[in-house]
Each structure stands twice: as C-alpha cells, then as structure tokens.
Design a protein around this motif. Structure first.
Motif: not given
Length: 311
Positions: A152-155, A235-236, A274-286, A288-294
């Motif tokens: 994942a990318d993160y901000s 930080a969030k 698989d667990f790692l990627f599934d867990t990150v994918r389901s929490n992607m808004p965490s 990237l701030r722009e996704l979280d704000d959305r």
C-alpha cells in the motif's frame, strides 16, 4: 525439517525454539543426516552454522519436499485451519505496532495452529540468510532472490499537538517551519531511504529531538516538544494532534512485501501473505488521508451501502 530450520536461522538454539525441541536434539538430527548422506552440510563456527556448497544445493530440494508435504497435509487435514508452524515476519515499528498488531486476533481466529513472530528491528533481519520468512519493507530490494509486491501507499503530514500550536501560533508557510523545533529520526541511524524525509519538507529543517523509534517521535509530538512528521494511519488515532499546512504538504511512501522466492509457495507463508493483503485492502482509507476524508464525508446512506457491500 531440522535441516531447513538450521539452514534458515544459522543457530541451533533458534532452530530448536522454532521446532519446539531442544538444542541437543537438533544437533543430533543434523549429525545423523550428515552421517546418512555421507556429506558435510554445514560448517560450524563461533557465529553459528553456515551452509556448505553441498548444503546450498540440498536446500532447494528440501524446500520443495517441505512445500509438497504441507500441501498434502492441508488437503488431508481440512485446509487452512490445519496448517501448523511458525512464521517470522519483519516489519517497521509503525506498521507493526500501530496497524498490524491490532488485527492479529483475526489472524489467530483464522489460523489457530500458526504462530506468528513479529520482529520490529528490521535493519538486522536478513531474508537471504532466512532469519525471517517475510518482511514488510519501506523500500523494495534492488537485487536478490526475492518476490516483492507493493502492499500500500501511505501519506505522511506535519503534526503538532493542539497545545503546542495554540502556544506558538499557526504556521502559514514552509519558511515559517524553520521557526519551530522538529522531531525526527537520528540521521546516521536511518536504515531505509524512505524514512529520510525532513529534506522533502524543507532543506533547512534539522531535527532538534531525534529518535530511531517512531513511537518516541509520536510521544514527543503529543507532549509539545515540537512538530513531527507522522504517517496518517498513526496520527489519526490521537485527536490532540493537528495537521500543519494540510493543503500544502503531504508526503507519500509505500510498504512492500518481500519474501525469499523459495518460501513463497509454502502454504503457511502464503496464508500470512493473503491475510496481510486482505487486511490492508479492507483498511485502505486509514493509510491515505484523502481516502479517509472521503469516507468521513460520505453521506450516511452511502457509508451504509459500502459497509454492506464489504471491502
């Protein structure tokens, strides 16, 4: 099994812990294997066990046998829940402590017979010497026998505590950042290029408080020692932190999953991946701030629909 454990760790004691047996038992099994094959698989030295040239050739065959045995065991015993063993994963402190460990209950429930060892001192772990099975890395390896995939990318943003900002007033420009003490990493202990980011904010910034620990940097920021650059997903979680120059400064970094290609096909390793990627994918808004704000600003009806639809 004993051969691979010693080959991957280089230490009888570490191999014994992985196998849940004694140091002496592992030593005897290795001696018997070498005697039966009439070859020397390891060189013994004060630092541990090092594979000989013959041992290096033998390991590929041994890992194929291990992978096939695990696959057959999973089929016979009923799939994922029957998988047994220990997986060691190296990960940066921030990702491990502020994201992954909060979700390990789900992993334990899904794979009750797998034990996960999570190492957060990434700079001393070596995938090439099989000191870890998997690594979450800030930078992909430039070479080597590895499979590498972006997780994942993160901000990251500049943060200050509400008390600090009330005391010192708002920051209106990048140049005004030079009037504030900064919190950051110890320069000569930065183990990944991705952590060297003060210069990306302003070339004149030098950290006044420095620590190799992101947790210490977070604590210093929360306790009004100055401004810190922190990942959004960390930080969030602390409402007393506020973003500085939110519309002007955002840094992007990435997490990568790295695995020695000889291990990726092992069923128990594949399950952790698989667990790692599934867990990150389901929490992607965490991440990237722009996704979280959305997500936060999404109408309630849409949020309900998304929740019902799932990740």
């Amino acid at each position: 099994m004993y051969f691979l454990a010693v080959a991957r760790t280089g230490q009888l004691s570490t191999a014994a812990r992985h196998l849940r047996t004694s140091h002496a038992t592992v030593s005897r099994r290795i001696d018997r294997l070498e005697f039966a094959l009439q070859v020397k698989l390891f060189e013994r030295n004060p630092r541990g066990y090092v594979l000989t040239a013959v041992g290096q050739r033998f390991i590929e065959t041994a890992e194929k046998i291990e992978a096939e045995a695990e696959r057959l065991q999973a089929e016979i015993s009923g799939g994922a829940t029957a998988q047994r063993g220990v997986i060691r994963m190296s990960a940066p402190e921030g990702f491990a402590n502020f994201f992954l460990t909060h979700r390990l209950g789900d992993f334990a429930a899904a794979y009750p017979n797998l034990a996960l060892e999570l190492v957060t001192i990434q700079q001393i772990m070596s995938l090439s010497r099989k000191e870890a099975d998997l690594a979450v890395s800030l930078d992909p390896p430039k070479a080597g026998p590895y499979d590498c995939e972006k997780i994942a990318d993160y901000s990251l943003h500049i943060y200050g505590s509400r008390r600090y900002l009330e005391r010192h007033g708002p920051v209106r420009s990048r140049d005004e950042l030079l009037q504030h003490p900064f919190i950051g990493y110890i320069e000569d202990m930065i183990f990944a290029p991705g952590l060297d980011y003060l210069g990306d904010v302003h070339r004149g910034i030098k950290a006044r408080f420095q620590s190799s620990s992101i947790f210490a940097q977070l604590t210093a920021t929360r306790n009004d020692l100055g401004l810190g650059i922190l990942p959004h997903f960390i930080a969030k979680q602390y409402p007393e932190l506020e973003i500085v120059l939110a519309d002007e400064i955002e840094l992007r970094r990435s997490y990568w999953l790295v695995c020695h290609h000889d291990l990726r096909s092992l069923p128990r390793v594949r399950m952790v991946i698989d667990f790692l990627f599934d867990t990150v994918r389901s929490n992607m808004p965490s991440f990237l701030r722009e996704l979280d704000d959305r997500t936060v600003n999404m109408p309630a009806v849409n949020q309900l629909e998304n929740a019902q639809r799932g990740p």
